[in-house]
Design an enzyme around this catalytic site. Structure first.
Site, PDB file in Angstrom:
ATOM      1  N   HIS A   6      41.742  11.663  16.804  1.00 31.94           N
ATOM      2  CA  HIS A   6      40.773  11.060  17.737  1.00 31.94           C
ATOM      3  C   HIS A   6      41.425   9.981  18.616  1.00 31.94           C
ATOM      4  O   HIS A   6      40.843   8.938  18.892  1.00 31.94           O
ATOM      5  CB  HIS A   6      39.532  10.523  17.005  1.00 31.94           C
ATOM      6  CG  HIS A   6      38.649  11.633  16.507  1.00 31.94           C
ATOM      7  ND1 HIS A   6      37.325  11.453  16.208  1.00 31.94           N
ATOM      8  CD2 HIS A   6      38.912  12.935  16.285  1.00 31.94           C
ATOM      9  CE1 HIS A   6      36.809  12.625  15.807  1.00 31.94           C
ATOM     10  NE2 HIS A   6      37.754  13.522  15.843  1.00 31.94           N
ATOM     11  N   HIS A  26      37.336  24.710  15.523  1.00 29.48           N
ATOM     12  CA  HIS A  26      36.596  24.327  16.726  1.00 29.48           C
ATOM     13  C   HIS A  26      37.513  24.113  17.919  1.00 29.48           C
ATOM     14  O   HIS A  26      38.606  23.550  17.794  1.00 29.48           O
ATOM     15  CB  HIS A  26      35.676  23.134  16.469  1.00 29.48           C
ATOM     16  CG  HIS A  26      36.325  21.825  16.173  1.00 29.48           C
ATOM     17  ND1 HIS A  26      36.681  20.940  17.167  1.00 29.48           N
ATOM     18  CD2 HIS A  26      36.668  21.216  15.004  1.00 29.48           C
ATOM     19  CE1 HIS A  26      37.210  19.849  16.610  1.00 29.48           C
ATOM     20  NE2 HIS A  26      37.216  19.993  15.295  1.00 29.48           N
ATOM     21  N   GLU A  49      31.713  20.929  17.736  1.00 31.51           N
ATOM     22  CA  GLU A  49      31.885  20.357  16.391  1.00 31.51           C
ATOM     23  C   GLU A  49      31.829  18.843  16.427  1.00 31.51           C
ATOM     24  O   GLU A  49      31.231  18.203  15.576  1.00 31.51           O
ATOM     25  CB  GLU A  49      33.223  20.813  15.787  1.00 31.51           C
ATOM     26  CG  GLU A  49      33.364  20.542  14.292  1.00 31.51           C
ATOM     27  CD  GLU A  49      33.964  19.173  13.948  1.00 31.51           C
ATOM     28  OE1 GLU A  49      33.948  18.814  12.758  1.00 31.51           O
ATOM     29  OE2 GLU A  49      34.442  18.460  14.863  1.00 31.51           O
ATOM     30  N   GLU A  50      32.471  18.273  17.454  1.00 32.75           N
ATOM     31  CA  GLU A  50      32.631  16.817  17.506  1.00 32.75           C
ATOM     32  C   GLU A  50      31.323  16.077  17.786  1.00 32.75           C
ATOM     33  O   GLU A  50      31.258  14.865  17.672  1.00 32.75           O
ATOM     34  CB  GLU A  50      33.680  16.440  18.570  1.00 32.75           C
ATOM     35  CG  GLU A  50      35.091  16.977  18.298  1.00 32.75           C
ATOM     36  CD  GLU A  50      35.782  16.279  17.133  1.00 32.75           C
ATOM     37  OE1 GLU A  50      35.171  15.404  16.491  1.00 32.75           O
ATOM     38  OE2 GLU A  50      36.945  16.630  16.858  1.00 32.75           O
ATOM     39  N   ASP A  70      43.179  17.901  16.896  1.00 35.95           N
ATOM     40  CA  ASP A  70      41.923  18.147  16.180  1.00 35.95           C
ATOM     41  C   ASP A  70      40.980  18.799  17.179  1.00 35.95           C
ATOM     42  O   ASP A  70      40.430  18.103  18.022  1.00 35.95           O
ATOM     43  CB  ASP A  70      41.361  16.825  15.658  1.00 35.95           C
ATOM     44  CG  ASP A  70      39.940  16.942  15.159  1.00 35.95           C
ATOM     45  OD1 ASP A  70      39.485  18.066  14.930  1.00 35.95           O
ATOM     46  OD2 ASP A  70      39.271  15.892  15.000  1.00 35.95           O
TER      47      ASP A  70
HETATM   48 ZN    ZN Z   1      37.893  18.467  13.956  1.00 36.85          ZN
END
Ligand code: ZN
Length: 353
Positions: free
Chosen positions: A320, A63, A209-210, A177
């Site tokens: 994150h 992603h 995605e998140e 990420d």
């Molecule tokens: Zn991810």
């Protein structure tokens, strides 16, 4: 570009969920010459194909989107109130540097403000700050000034610091990420544009995605994969005070193979295939401890009649947060593993235990 440079470029692109245009544009320009067909769907997924139209389709997915914030209200005084986009721990926010993006795509730097300790009561000091107590200071003096910059309700932003190397072979920055997964996909497209597989290879750079595996859902529907492999940045928690049984993955120990997360239970034969592939390459690998997190695999494996789907992740500490850390050797080993999986993709079969 070496791995560090590639990650630096990817990390620096803006791509909060729903606002992936900048990172998609950058990736498109990089990969165009390695692909037979580039397509962007209505949601913004970027699908890159090698050998379209063959009898067998392998989908790779990473992603592009990153967690961020969205301006919810502009105060008369020019301060911005905001809502988190994606899975934040709000305790991360105070005193962080921010970039808010204007309607024209210009970035304005600012800081997450909160009331200083000097004027808090002892009771207030004991409590974790909530998002509604916070605001963003972009240096503006009025609501009108902010409006003149093209910033208002709905403007997206990120917590943003320069990408850096720490130690010998570790890299620190925002959005690793899953820009680390995007890096793996880009390396694979480069490689397989020359050493072509005898099937259709589709790399999907997913959006959303998140905020709930949104892009992967529509992408899988269009791509119709026989087999899919998701490449993620996952929770590296090999840090002081965290016991082994609570540590999903460790930095420097190679790609993390998922047996299950909250969105999928991976078919054991796919996990075994990944283990054998890593063993044959003589690279380090680890199991990711279930069931932490969700991945695009959760959406892809439920597409149409069901899709045999696996997950390989690069461990990522302080995920994150704006200062996540990856080991560049883990990235290199993950690229090797994914290439090996692509080479053997036709051999991956479902086994129902
Ligand atoms: Zn991810």
């Amino acid at each position: 570009m070496d791995h560090f440079e590639l990650l630096r470029e990817l990390s620096g692109q803006f791509g909060v969920s729903g606002f992936e245009g900048e990172v998609r544009e950058w990736i498109s320009n990089q990969i165009r010459s390695w692909t037979d067909d580039l397509e962007v769907d209505a949601l913004g997924n970027l699908m890159a194909r090698i050998n379209p139209g063959r009898d067998f389709v392998l989908m790779l997915d990473a992603h592009m989107d990153e967690i961020g914030i969205m301006v919810s209200h502009v105060e008369e005084s020019g301060f911005l109130r905001f809502a988190p986009i994606g899975g934040w721990d709000p305790r991360v926010f105070p005193a962080q540097q921010v970039e808010v993006r204007s309607r024209e795509g210009k970035r304005y730097r600012g800081v997450m403000g909160a009331s200083p300790p000097h004027i808090q009561t002892p009771e207030e000091q004991k409590q974790a700050l909530k998002v509604e107590d916070l605001f963003i200071d972009v240096g503006a003096k009025s609501r009108e000034e902010v409006a003149g910059w093209g910033i208002g309700t709905g403007s997206p932003g990120t917590l943003h610091y320069p990408f850096q190397r720490i130690g010998m072979d570790r890299a620190m920055g925002k959005a690793l990420d899953d820009r680390v997964g995007c890096a793996v996909l880009m390396r694979c497209l480069d490689y397989f544009s020359k050493d072509r597989p005898d099937f259709t290879l589709v790399a999907n750079f997913a959006v959303g995605e998140e905020v709930g595996l949104r892009g992967a859902k529509t992408a899988a529907y269009q791509i119709k994969p026989d087999v899919a492999l998701v490449i993620e940045g996952t929770v590296g928690a090999d840090t002081p005070g965290i016991p082994a049984h609570k540590c999903p993955a460790r930095l420097g120990k190679g790609p993390a193979l998922s047996v299950a997360d909250q969105s999928i239970i991976v078919n054991p034969s796919f996990v075994a295939f990944l283990e054998h592939s890593a063993e044959s390459l003589k690279i380090p690998w680890q199991h990711k401890i279930p069931l932490a997190g969700s991945t695009d695999a959760g959406a892809i494996h439920l597409s149409r009649k069901g899709v045999l789907t696996g997950i390989v992740s690069v461990p990522c500490r302080y995920i994150h947060s704006p200062s996540s850390v990856v080991d560049l050797k883990d990235l290199d080993h993950t690229i090797s593993l994914v290439k090996e999986v692509v080479r053997g993709a036709r051999k991956i079969k479902a086994h129902r235990p």
